[in-house]
Design an enzyme around this catalytic site. Structure first.
Site: not given
Length: 302
Positions: A21, A54, A57, A158, A173, A221, A225, A275, A281
């Protein structure tokens, strides 16, 4: 690599077909839109399980995501998955977006809490009338419609989680709320992913967990990130790209080799679903998929 390794890979693929994917982001300019649809056109013939788009907000990003997934439904055979977050929106506003996706023919949503309004590194605060966390969002999506719901997983934790175990409890959860799949943050050390999967299964989480793979188009980059999202960059990876800042042709070859190495090792470990974070690209991702044995489905002659 021995002469027998490609044959061994082929036999594994015959037993468990590889599925892929792809993630794209909605374009901001006409030129970016052209690049996006060229990339989709190149990768769609590989018959991905789905392609995700993606979402950020704010109205403009929301509209661009909706336009992209709507066009995917209307003009292609691929199944789009629309990202959706809790950030900066009331429950009513989010519910409206969910219903608009359903009306557009979208049947798969990637449910995320979303980054804080101030960006990664700032404190997340729920909208006073919104869904507080991603498990709340998952429950709302499943209540409103018959959607597949994918959620995020973090092999290295995270950045806001106290520990991997706490992070896996959050994942549980989300699955208990109705998530049907997890997609991981990108990583470069496959041992980390394997240990993560062991813990996920030990916690009673049995949904598919797709490894997130990012081809390194630009090492600086990706490294920046990774630092923000809690993903580690091994020293060996930095060494591979050392001295190539002004040599894009060699950098592209190295990036393809690094990503191919990673995915083929994961195949050897029994992984069959991948994924790819495409960065809109196609070339590197297409090359990796070719190495995995995927071939385009050619249109039948009229």
């Amino acid at each position: 690599m021995t002469a027998m390794e490609p044959l061994r890979l082929s036999r594994r693929q015959d037993a468990s077909p590889i599925r892929v994917s792809f993630e794209f982001f909605p374009p901001k300019t006409e030129e970016m839109e052209k690049t996006l649809w060229n990339s989709i056109g190149r990768l769609a013939p590989l018959s991905p399980s789905f392609v995700s788009v993606t979402y950020g907000a704010g109205g403009s990003t929301r509209e661009r995501t909706h336009q992209t997934v709507t066009r995917l439904v209307r003009e292609t055979d691929v199944k789009p998955a629309a990202h959706l977050t809790c950030v900066a929106a009331s429950k009513a506003e989010v519910d409206d977006v969910i219903r608009s996706y359903a009306a557009a023919g979208v049947r798969h949503i990637v449910a995320l809490r979303g980054d804080p309004v101030g960006g990664i590194g700032t404190t997340y605060e729920p909208h006073p009338e919104g869904y507080a966390q991603s498990n709340d969002l998952v429950a709302a999506i499943r209540r409103i419609g018959d959607f597949e719901v994918s959620v995020s997983g973090y092999p290295e934790g995270h950045p806001e989680s106290a520990s991997i175990d706490a992070d896996i409890e959050i994942l549980k959860r989300k699955v208990d709320a109705g998530a049907t799949r997890a997609i991981t943050q990108f990583f470069f050390d496959n041992d980390i992913f394997e240990r993560y999967i062991e813990k996920v299964r030990a916690a009673g989480i049995n949904v598919p967990v797709l490894p997130g793979i990012v081809p390194v188009h630009n090492f600086k980059q990706v490294s920046n990130f990774a630092a923000k999202t809690g993903a580690s960059v091994p020293a060996w990876l930095a060494a591979r790209f050392e001295g190539l800042d002004n040599d894009p042709a060699t950098r592209q070859l190295v990036a393809a080799a690094v990503a191919a190495e990673q995915v083929l090792d994961l195949v050897d470990r029994g992984v069959t679903d991948f994924h790819f974070y495409t960065m809109n690209r196609a070339d590197l991702v297409y090359a990796i998929c070719h190495l995995l044995g995927l071939r385009p489905k050619l249109a039948e002659a009229a």
